[in-house]
Design a protein around this motif. Structure first.
Motif, PDB file in Angstrom:
ATOM      1  N   GLU A 239      18.908  -0.596 -35.126  1.00 42.77           N
ATOM      2  CA  GLU A 239      19.762  -1.464 -34.332  1.00 42.77           C
ATOM      3  C   GLU A 239      21.158  -1.607 -34.927  1.00 42.77           C
ATOM      4  OE1 GLU A 239      17.583  -5.056 -34.344  1.00 42.77           O
ATOM      5  OE2 GLU A 239      15.829  -4.194 -33.364  1.00 42.77           O
ATOM      6  N   LYS A 240      21.374  -1.093 -36.130  1.00 49.37           N
ATOM      7  CA  LYS A 240      22.618  -1.375 -36.819  1.00 49.37           C
ATOM      8  C   LYS A 240      22.972  -0.222 -37.743  1.00 49.37           C
ATOM      9  CE  LYS A 240      24.419  -4.784 -40.111  1.00 49.37           C
ATOM     10  NZ  LYS A 240      24.124  -6.048 -40.814  1.00 49.37           N
ATOM     11  N   ALA A 241      24.264   0.094 -37.841  1.00 53.79           N
ATOM     12  CA  ALA A 241      24.721   1.097 -38.800  1.00 53.79           C
ATOM     13  C   ALA A 241      24.976   0.435 -40.141  1.00 53.79           C
ATOM     14  CB  ALA A 241      26.002   1.749 -38.291  1.00 53.79           C
ATOM     15  N   PHE A 242      24.483   1.039 -41.193  1.00 50.09           N
ATOM     16  CA  PHE A 242      24.633   0.479 -42.534  1.00 50.09           C
ATOM     17  C   PHE A 242      25.591   1.338 -43.351  1.00 50.09           C
ATOM     18  CE2 PHE A 242      20.680  -1.355 -41.123  1.00 50.09           C
ATOM     19  CZ  PHE A 242      20.696  -2.632 -41.679  1.00 50.09           C
ATOM     20  N   ASP A 243      26.268   0.699 -44.304  1.00 48.17           N
ATOM     21  CA  ASP A 243      27.163   1.434 -45.195  1.00 48.17           C
ATOM     22  C   ASP A 243      26.395   2.309 -46.172  1.00 48.17           C
ATOM     23  OD1 ASP A 243      29.737   0.351 -44.317  1.00 48.17           O
ATOM     24  OD2 ASP A 243      29.010  -1.558 -45.112  1.00 48.17           O
ATOM     25  N   ALA A 244      25.166   1.908 -46.493  1.00 50.30           N
ATOM     26  CA  ALA A 244      24.365   2.669 -47.465  1.00 50.30           C
ATOM     27  C   ALA A 244      22.896   2.381 -47.225  1.00 50.30           C
ATOM     28  CB  ALA A 244      24.748   2.285 -48.892  1.00 50.30           C
ATOM     29  N   ASP A 245      22.060   3.228 -47.770  1.00 48.63           N
ATOM     30  CA  ASP A 245      20.637   2.898 -47.799  1.00 48.63           C
ATOM     31  C   ASP A 245      20.388   1.748 -48.764  1.00 48.63           C
ATOM     32  OD1 ASP A 245      19.794   4.975 -46.015  1.00 48.63           O
ATOM     33  OD2 ASP A 245      20.015   6.409 -47.652  1.00 48.63           O
ATOM     34  N   VAL A 246      21.012   1.836 -49.951  1.00 50.57           N
ATOM     35  CA  VAL A 246      20.789   0.840 -50.998  1.00 50.57           C
ATOM     36  C   VAL A 246      22.117   0.466 -51.639  1.00 50.57           C
ATOM     37  CG1 VAL A 246      19.562   0.302 -53.150  1.00 50.57           C
ATOM     38  CG2 VAL A 246      18.521   1.859 -51.493  1.00 50.57           C
ATOM     39  N   ILE A 247      22.307  -0.820 -51.859  1.00 46.34           N
ATOM     40  CA  ILE A 247      23.405  -1.321 -52.693  1.00 46.34           C
ATOM     41  C   ILE A 247      22.805  -1.804 -53.999  1.00 46.34           C
ATOM     42  CG2 ILE A 247      25.084  -3.195 -52.993  1.00 46.34           C
ATOM     43  CD1 ILE A 247      25.620  -3.027 -49.985  1.00 46.34           C
ATOM     44  N   VAL A 248      23.397  -1.378 -55.114  1.00 46.57           N
ATOM     45  CA  VAL A 248      22.979  -1.815 -56.437  1.00 46.57           C
ATOM     46  C   VAL A 248      24.091  -2.667 -57.028  1.00 46.57           C
ATOM     47  CG1 VAL A 248      22.287  -1.110 -58.758  1.00 46.57           C
ATOM     48  CG2 VAL A 248      21.558   0.239 -56.775  1.00 46.57           C
TER      49      VAL A 248
ATOM     50  N   LEU B 159      18.404   9.127 -51.320  1.00 47.82           N
ATOM     51  CA  LEU B 159      18.984   7.959 -50.662  1.00 47.82           C
ATOM     52  C   LEU B 159      20.466   7.844 -50.987  1.00 47.82           C
ATOM     53  CD1 LEU B 159      16.146   5.365 -51.352  1.00 47.82           C
ATOM     54  CD2 LEU B 159      16.390   6.957 -49.445  1.00 47.82           C
ATOM     55  N   ASN B 160      21.224   7.283 -50.048  1.00 49.27           N
ATOM     56  CA  ASN B 160      22.646   7.036 -50.250  1.00 49.27           C
ATOM     57  C   ASN B 160      22.816   5.664 -50.900  1.00 49.27           C
ATOM     58  OD1 ASN B 160      23.509   9.481 -49.042  1.00 49.27           O
ATOM     59  ND2 ASN B 160      23.198   8.572 -47.014  1.00 49.27           N
ATOM     60  N   VAL B 161      23.483   5.635 -52.054  1.00 53.83           N
ATOM     61  CA  VAL B 161      23.536   4.445 -52.891  1.00 53.83           C
ATOM     62  C   VAL B 161      24.988   4.068 -53.186  1.00 53.83           C
ATOM     63  CG1 VAL B 161      22.816   3.424 -55.088  1.00 53.83           C
ATOM     64  CG2 VAL B 161      21.376   5.166 -53.986  1.00 53.83           C
ATOM     65  N   LEU B 162      25.293   2.793 -53.033  1.00 56.59           N
ATOM     66  CA  LEU B 162      26.578   2.242 -53.448  1.00 56.59           C
ATOM     67  C   LEU B 162      26.332   1.291 -54.613  1.00 56.59           C
ATOM     68  CD1 LEU B 162      28.225   1.394 -49.996  1.00 56.59           C
ATOM     69  CD2 LEU B 162      28.445   3.497 -51.336  1.00 56.59           C
ATOM     70  N   VAL B 163      27.062   1.468 -55.703  1.00 65.33           N
ATOM     71  CA  VAL B 163      26.940   0.610 -56.878  1.00 65.33           C
ATOM     72  C   VAL B 163      28.215  -0.212 -57.004  1.00 65.33           C
ATOM     73  CG1 VAL B 163      26.598   0.521 -59.375  1.00 65.33           C
ATOM     74  CG2 VAL B 163      25.509   2.338 -58.030  1.00 65.33           C
ATOM     75  N   LEU B 164      28.064  -1.520 -57.116  1.00 70.66           N
ATOM     76  CA  LEU B 164      29.192  -2.421 -57.320  1.00 70.66           C
ATOM     77  C   LEU B 164      29.135  -2.968 -58.742  1.00 70.66           C
ATOM     78  CD1 LEU B 164      29.074  -4.323 -53.925  1.00 70.66           C
ATOM     79  CD2 LEU B 164      30.677  -2.539 -54.594  1.00 70.66           C
ATOM     80  N   GLU B 165      30.208  -2.788 -59.496  1.00 70.15           N
ATOM     81  CA  GLU B 165      30.281  -3.226 -60.887  1.00 70.15           C
ATOM     82  C   GLU B 165      31.481  -4.160 -61.061  1.00 70.15           C
ATOM     83  OE1 GLU B 165      30.338  -4.273 -64.476  1.00 70.15           O
ATOM     84  OE2 GLU B 165      28.620  -3.020 -63.905  1.00 70.15           O
TER      85      GLU B 165
END
Length: 574
Positions: free
Chosen positions: A5-14, A33-39
């Motif tokens: 139902e929705k487009a996501f920026d990533a599969d997983v955010i860490v 999986l497509n992963v975005l890491v925020l530090e």
């Protein structure tokens, strides 16, 4: 399914790229999986941030080719104060701009936490010791068994890699004393009985040309392999490329491997301030993404994902839960453990060292920061841990709960000759004997108590929201165990030939190994998924059920993060 139902920026955010977050990102990327890491902190050693402490630089990096050893070595210069100053050093918990103050935490009472923001997290300055938990601290206590953790330990050990430390003079002297004190050899990674052994350390093998006079130290520093220069805690810069630096922080081990998957992007200078949720079809709550704050511009951004992994650490993970208004759980932030460390040192005579080792110095500045240990399940660990001169002298002579030794010397019969702060002529004499001094770090098995906690202040805020407040008081049992470890360490030093022994009586509110504020079995289930927020996982020290018996916690966090990534992939992406 709601994903359709929705487009996501990533599969997983860490959230966070330290001991657990970088591991989870690498494993999830390898799972496709497509992963975005925020530090929250800076990224040292990346072309997108050539001057990471003075310029904003880029936003994201997802290319292994962005790693740059020249930029890395420009920052990692090994100077104690430049690297480790808690207010202005490269290794601090604060924004990349070192002219700005660190992010504020409140210690109820007095004390401090020695943690680091930045890609690689606190592993940037860790001592690389990578022991497994004591099985007795896991089995029948955690909701998972030690045997279940073993394959994940093995995978992390192979990835870093972890291997037993080489023997330099201080380790040789340590083994001599340990044997004379009656400790047997523990020739295993799975420690079930007391004994001594080399430290399992995440450091590459010694450079094969180290003793070849044809090579200078400068040449060796650009080659692969440890040079035994003894300042691991100040940041290692030995290696030909970022991913072949000798000391295996996650910045130089798991982060390059994550980038090589082609599915992981990392954004430094991005402080996550809220976990976003929505109601699910079953009437519960699930996570859908995060709000983050750019630490240079102050701008707030939003990212969405099917799964969110908290790996911000034992202080920031509960803080983020509380500041996000997630469902109430009595154990969020509670049960804080700390290995309640102490520092015991022995000073040796030249003639005794010559008799024992055939050399007149301990050479405390040579070798791994810590290369040998005595493990005592049920009590804790003591380990030889000599540092570079400034840090060693501070911990040995100038950092104590006991006041000045001259005003309150230890009573007769104690195994140490000095306890507390040293000043005047006595300090000068001890400092002159620095090269003949061997020091021991004590790590105490700690009780998991509900009143030891991290909470947020109801009034005080910084730019990232209500600030964390840390409450910690060790139990009577923990202090008794620490005292017993100090006696064991003193006896080992005496058996090794020390003519005088110094016990620092380190303030127990100086915190190195924080664990257990988001406990498995209380806040998260056996898969490390939050009971009350679906698709929200935790992959840092905070999920440990207890202090794992006293061993250094990083490898256990890395093993758990490896397992958690596997569970995420099978539960939500199979």
């Amino acid at each position: 399914m709601y994903q359709a139902e929705k487009a996501f920026d990533a599969d997983v955010i860490v959230i966070g790229s330290g001991g657990g977050g970088a591991v989870a990102a690498k494993e999830l990327g390898e799972a496709g999986l497509n992963v975005l890491v925020l530090e929250a902190g800076p990224w040292y050693g990346n072309k997108k941030w050539e001057n990471p402490n003075s310029e904003r630089g880029g936003e994201w990096s997802s290319e292994y080719g962005d790693l740059d050893i020249g930029i890395y070595k420009k920052i990692y210069n090994g100077y104690e104060n430049n690297m480790n100053d808690m207010v202005s050093g490269a290794f601090r918990f604060g924004p990349a701009d070192r002219s700005r103050p660190p992010w504020h935490r409140v210690m109820a009472g007095k004390g401090a936490t020695w943690q680091v923001a930045g890609v690689g997290g606190t592993t940037q300055h860790y001592w690389t010791q990578s022991p497994r938990a004591f099985p007795v601290a896991i089995d029948g206590i955690w909701p998972i068994s030690y045997r279940e953790l073993m394959p994940y330990y093995e995978k992390a050990e192979a990835t870093l890699p972890v291997q037993f430390s080489p023997t330099t003079p201080k380790e040789e002297l340590f083994y001599y004393g340990a044997k004379k004190a009656g400790w047997g050899l523990n020739a295993t990674l799975n420690v079930t009985q007391p004994g001594y052994r080399p430290n399992p350390n995440a450091i590459l093998p010694v450079n094969e040309h180290l003793m070849d006079p044809q090579y200078s130290m400068e040449q060796l520093s650009h080659m692969e392999g440890c040079t035994l220069k003894g300042n691991c805690v100040n940041g290692c810069s030995v290696g030909p490329s970022v991913d072949r630096i000798a000391k295996r922080s996650t910045l130089v081990s798991y982060v390059p491997l994550a980038l090589k998957t082609g599915r992981v992007a990392i954004r430094p200078n991005s402080f996550v301030i809220k976990v976003l949720t929505e109601a699910d079809a079953q009437g519960g709550v699930r996570t859908i993404g995060v709000l983050f704050r750019d630490t240079w511009s102050g701008e707030v951004g939003e990212l969405s994902a099917k799964v969110v992994v908290m790996a911000a650490g034992c202080i920031e993970s509960p803080r983020l839960w509380l500041n996000s208004g997630l469902p109430h759980n009595d154990w969020v932030g509670r049960g804080l453990t700390n290995h309640c460390f102490d520092w015991v040192s022995g000073v040796f005579d030249e003639r005794d060292l010559l008799r024992i080792m055939g050399m007149d110095q301990v050479y405390p500045y040579a070798g791994h920061t810590s290369g040998a240990r005595v493990d005592i399940p049920g009590i804790g660990i003591f380990q030889v841990s000599c540092l570079s001169p400034g840090l060693m002298s501070y911990l040995t002579y100038g950092f104590s709960e006991a006041g000045y030794n001259a005003l309150n010397p230890p009573p007769a019969g104690e195994p140490w000759d000095i306890r507390g702060l040293v000043a005047g002529p006595q300090l000068k004499e001890l400092m002159m004997n620095y090269s003949r001094t061997m020091t021991m770090l004590l790590l105490t098995d700690d009780e998991t108590l509900y009143h030891n906690r991290v909470e947020v202040d109801p009034l005080l805020r910084d730019e990232n929201g209500p600030i964390p407040v840390i409450h910690y008081t060790p139990s009577i049992r923990t202090l008794k165990l620490r005292d017993q470890l100090a006696r064991y360490a003193s006896e080992t030093l005496r058996q090794a030939g020390a003519r005088s022994i110094i016990r620092s009586d380190t303030p127990f509110t100086f915190m190195l190994h924080l664990e257990s504020t988001m406990r498995i079995g209380h806040v998260v289930d056996a898969n490390c998924e939050a009971y009350q927020v679906k698709r929200l996982f935790i992959a840092d020290n905070s999920v440990h059920y207890n202090g794992i018996g006293g061993p250094n916690p990083t490898l256990t966090t890395q093993a758990l993060a490896t397992r958690t990534a596997e569970k995420i992939a099978s539960l939500y992406f199979s």
